[in-house]
Design a protein around this motif. Structure first.
Motif, PDB file in Angstrom:
ATOM      1  N   GLY A   7       0.805  -1.219   0.000  1.00  0.00           N
ATOM      2  CA  GLY A   7       0.000   0.000   0.000  1.00  0.00           C
ATOM      3  C   GLY A   7       0.832   1.261   0.000  1.00  0.00           C
ATOM      4  N   THR A   8       1.936   1.252   0.765  1.00  0.00           N
ATOM      5  CA  THR A   8       2.836   2.402   0.787  1.00  0.00           C
ATOM      6  C   THR A   8       3.455   2.616  -0.584  1.00  0.00           C
ATOM      7  OG1 THR A   8       3.350   1.987   3.114  1.00  0.00           O
ATOM      8  CG2 THR A   8       4.898   3.348   1.882  1.00  0.00           C
ATOM      9  N   HIS A   9       3.848   1.538  -1.227  1.00  0.00           N
ATOM     10  CA  HIS A   9       4.481   1.605  -2.547  1.00  0.00           C
ATOM     11  C   HIS A   9       3.530   2.193  -3.582  1.00  0.00           C
ATOM     12  CE1 HIS A   9       6.657   0.160  -6.131  1.00  0.00           C
ATOM     13  NE2 HIS A   9       7.711  -0.004  -5.348  1.00  0.00           N
ATOM     14  N   THR A  10       2.313   1.689  -3.625  1.00  0.00           N
ATOM     15  CA  THR A  10       1.359   2.158  -4.638  1.00  0.00           C
ATOM     16  C   THR A  10       0.886   3.582  -4.347  1.00  0.00           C
ATOM     17  OG1 THR A  10      -0.421   1.018  -3.430  1.00  0.00           O
ATOM     18  CG2 THR A  10       0.578  -0.148  -5.274  1.00  0.00           C
ATOM     19  N   ALA A  11       0.669   3.908  -3.076  1.00  0.00           N
ATOM     20  CA  ALA A  11       0.211   5.258  -2.733  1.00  0.00           C
ATOM     21  C   ALA A  11       1.258   6.305  -3.090  1.00  0.00           C
ATOM     22  CB  ALA A  11      -0.124   5.333  -1.241  1.00  0.00           C
ATOM     23  N   SER A  12       2.529   6.013  -2.809  1.00  0.00           N
ATOM     24  CA  SER A  12       3.586   6.985  -3.093  1.00  0.00           C
ATOM     25  C   SER A  12       3.872   7.092  -4.582  1.00  0.00           C
ATOM     26  CB  SER A  12       4.872   6.611  -2.346  1.00  0.00           C
ATOM     27  OG  SER A  12       5.386   5.369  -2.792  1.00  0.00           O
ATOM     28  N   THR A  13       3.466   6.101  -5.361  1.00  0.00           N
ATOM     29  CA  THR A  13       3.578   6.196  -6.819  1.00  0.00           C
ATOM     30  C   THR A  13       2.497   7.108  -7.389  1.00  0.00           C
ATOM     31  OG1 THR A  13       4.527   3.965  -6.958  1.00  0.00           O
ATOM     32  CG2 THR A  13       3.588   4.881  -8.981  1.00  0.00           C
TER      33      THR A  13
END
Length: 668
Positions: free
Chosen positions: A111-117
């Motif tokens: 979730g952190t990876h996709t949100a920051s993208t």
């Protein structure tokens, strides 16, 4: 046997007391006479109507027949992503150990990876322990992020996902980015993600989904609803290569995201098939693949292990567990995707793996070493990732899915510091950035681009934003990788014509956010258009009225004859190849969002054997917002399972490109 079901009742009702009373009476009507009273576990009340309950299969069947029920379906599990207050069918006891687990915190990183993208400010000096070093940024840097956590212990239940969508819609978000595996159901309203996306569309919210990671098998693309966007994954113009040296001075180059280095020191190397864990009842048929608990620790400890297989997923735990210092994986899948593991490793193509195997078998004391990965330019990029799910769309064959493609391979983005970097048991690295691959990674690139467009055009509908992204997609012309928010380099065109799956793999092509802000024309659509589409797909007036909350009805005037009548920015015609008399017409409307006074001419690229006409072939506008209708007709014959063409509306300033695909369904 009891199972958790979702009962979808359509449009939401604001009077909560009335709603709960209705649901309880429905349960009383269907529950078995000798059963304990059924309890509503959760109810959706803000953006759409429905509830979650445990029922027997017989009770669920009776529920589906009640007036006021659109559909009843099991609470299925989806593939990963992440973050708010949703765990409907959970153990409610709260302990210190569960405080982090059942909190909004992201414990897996996805979730952190996709949100920051999708969104986020510039961060200089970003890297994964030196790999992928540079400045990281989200697609829409000034956007605010609302995160709703729906996945727990690798489970992403539809009941929880619907609860998150219910709240997100009511919260007034502009874009919903869901890197979640969907379904290719024939019934759009037996699919929770499709239901959620429909109500998002009704509220002017763009819903963006991942297309799935089950490629290159055909006809397995996920998230098929025409009111949402399904995103495929492409490679970047960089890749990570990992060098392997053998004791006989031969060198091989594999792929991985390897931050660990054996520093040139040679270690003994063993073939996994020669190290079965006999005490655990395993044999060579399992140990050759290095499956869990299949390796004998006494034989592999302190050594590099050569394993067979196509995916690293099953390999990760046992090599560390068994005490190996590194591993090599040989397989036949494309080497377009790297992977990270908790010990030095590299994926070798089959012929190189065979060479290493022969070296092990015919050398008395075989040794090897594995080096830290290096970043190199991928001159073939961008290409469709081998894992990216392909069309055609099994729910509605003549709606092209995936819609478009975005970077989804070796993407560096933020990472939760409490999450495992590689999902490898024993991997103790704690990082702020990680490099991973999947359509989960390509999805937020499009979400960020959609937010970027929305910031310029706040009144545009979800369909208009999708149209802008599709008609400016780059398939055979200049394609800057500014579509990737991590690398701002020039890149080659997407070579869709060299791909055997054509637009079924890449949709309209790679996104170009800067062009999508000014698309010239858009193919717009709203709720009434999708209702007409659903009428043509066989949905009843009664069901549609429950969903829309109005007096929608399916009559000859309100029904699209085929899916070709939906104002979609791409054209897909199903036909038998090798046959004559292929034909079909598409009715479309374009809206002027470019220059107030303009004249567009149609340019058609037709594959051999087909005649494609556009009537009228010239459309003129005298103001913004003006609409013009046209018909695109296809006649002739095709000699292949898939042939591609295009329609471009050109006024000298804007080029509005739509893919045209004529296809025969693949044989099951």
């Amino acid at each position: 046997m009891m199972q958790t079901y979702i009962v979808y009742t359509g449009k939401g009702v604001k009077d909560e007391a009335t709603l709960l009373s209705l649901y309880k009476s429905m349960l009383q009507e269907v529950e078995d006479s000798n059963a304990a009273p059924r309890t509503v576990l959760h109810h959706y009340k803000r953006s759409f109507g429905g509830f979650v309950v445990k029922l027997t299969k017989e009770e669920a069947d009776r529920m589906a027949e009640l007036d006021g029920v659109v559909s009843v379906f099991p609470d299925a599990k989806k593939q990963t992503p992440h973050d708010k207050y949703y765990r409907i069918d959970a153990d409610k006891t709260f302990t210190r150990e569960k405080h982090l687990k059942y909190s909004p915190r992201d414990t897996e990183g996805h979730g952190t990876h996709t949100a920051s993208t999708a969104a986020g400010n510039l961060v200089s000096g970003a890297s994964m322990l030196g790999l992928g070093q540079g400045t990281s940024r989200g697609g829409a840097t000034s956007a605010r992020i609302a995160v709703y956590k729906v996945c727990w212990d690798g489970r992403c239940n539809i009941a929880d996902i619907l609860a998150a969508f219910d709240d997100a819609i009511a919260d007034g978000v502009d874009i919903l980015s869901a890197s979640i595996g969907g379904d290719n159901y024939m019934n759009y309203f037996s699919d929770g993600l499709s239901i959620a996306a429909f109500h998002a569309m009704k509220n002017g919210i763009v819903a963006v989904f991942s297309a799935g990671n089950s490629g290159p098998t055909p006809a397995i693309v996920e998230n098929l609803s025409p009111w949402s966007i399904a995103v495929a994954a492409s490679t970047l113009d960089r890749k990570f290569v990992t060098k392997v040296d053998l004791g006989d001075n031969r060198t091989f180059e594999g792929v991985s995201v390897n931050t660990l280095d054996l520093k040139g020191e040679l270690y003994p190397i063993i073939y996994g098939g020669d190290a079965p864990n006999i005490k655990a009842g395993k044999d060579e048929s399992l140990s050759r693949y290095c499956l869990y608990n299949s390796l004998d620790p006494n034989l592999v400890k302190g050594k590099i292990v050569l394993c067979e297989g196509e995916r690293i997923g099953m390999l990760r735990p046992p090599t560390l567990q068994a005490g190996a210092v590194g591993f090599l994986l040989q397989g036949q899948r494309g080497r377009d995707t790297s992977f990270s593991c908790g010990l030095p490793g590299s994926y070798l193509e089959l012929k190189d793996g065979v060479s290493v195997y022969d070296y092990i078998k015919f050398t008395s004391d075989p040794t090897a070493t594995i080096f830290k990965s290096n970043e190199v330019i991928d001159t073939l990029a961008p290409e469709v990732a081998s894992f990216s799910s392909r069309g055609p769309n099994l729910a509605t064959h003549e709606i092209l899915k995936p819609d478009l493609i975005a970077p989804g391979v070796d993407i560096i983005a933020s990472w939760s510091p409490v999450a495992s970097v590689s999902e490898t048991l024993g991997d103790k690295r704690k990082l702020q950035f990680n490099i991973i691959s999947g359509t989960s990674m390509s999805c937020p690139h499009v979400s960020g681009a959609a937010a970027y467009i929305k910031s310029f055009h706040p009144a545009w509908s979800p369909a208009a934003i999708r149209s802008a992204l599709i008609t400016t997609g780059l398939l055979t012309q200049n394609m800057p990788i500014e579509a990737n928010f991590h690398l701002l380099r020039a890149a080659k065109p997407m070579r869709g014509n060299n791909n055997r799956d054509a637009e079924f793999a890449c949709g309209a092509g790679q996104i170009d956010p800067s062009k999508a802000v000014k698309p010239g024309l858009v193919y717009d659509a709203g709720e009434s258009d999708y209702v007409r589409f659903l009428c043509g797909q066989g949905y009843s007036s009664k069901m549609l009225q429950l969903i829309t909350g109005d007096n929608s009805s399916c009559t000859s005037e309100t029904t699209y004859r085929t899916a070709r009548d939906l104002n979609y920015p791409s054209f897909a015609l199903q036909a038998k190849h090798g046959k004559t008399n292929v034909g079909g017409s598409f009715y479309r409307t374009v809206t002027n969002v470019g220059s107030p006074t303009s004249t567009y001419k149609a340019t058609v690229t037709a594959p051999e054997g087909l005649k494609i006409q556009v009537i009228p072939s010239v459309v003129s506008f005298t103001s913004l917002g003006q609409k013009r209708r046209f018909v695109l007709s296809i006649d002739g014959a095709i000699d292949a399972a898939i042939v591609s063409g295009s329609l471009v509306w050109d006024d000298g300033e804007f080029q509005v490109r739509s893919p045209i695909i004529v296809f025969d369904l693949p044989t099951p």
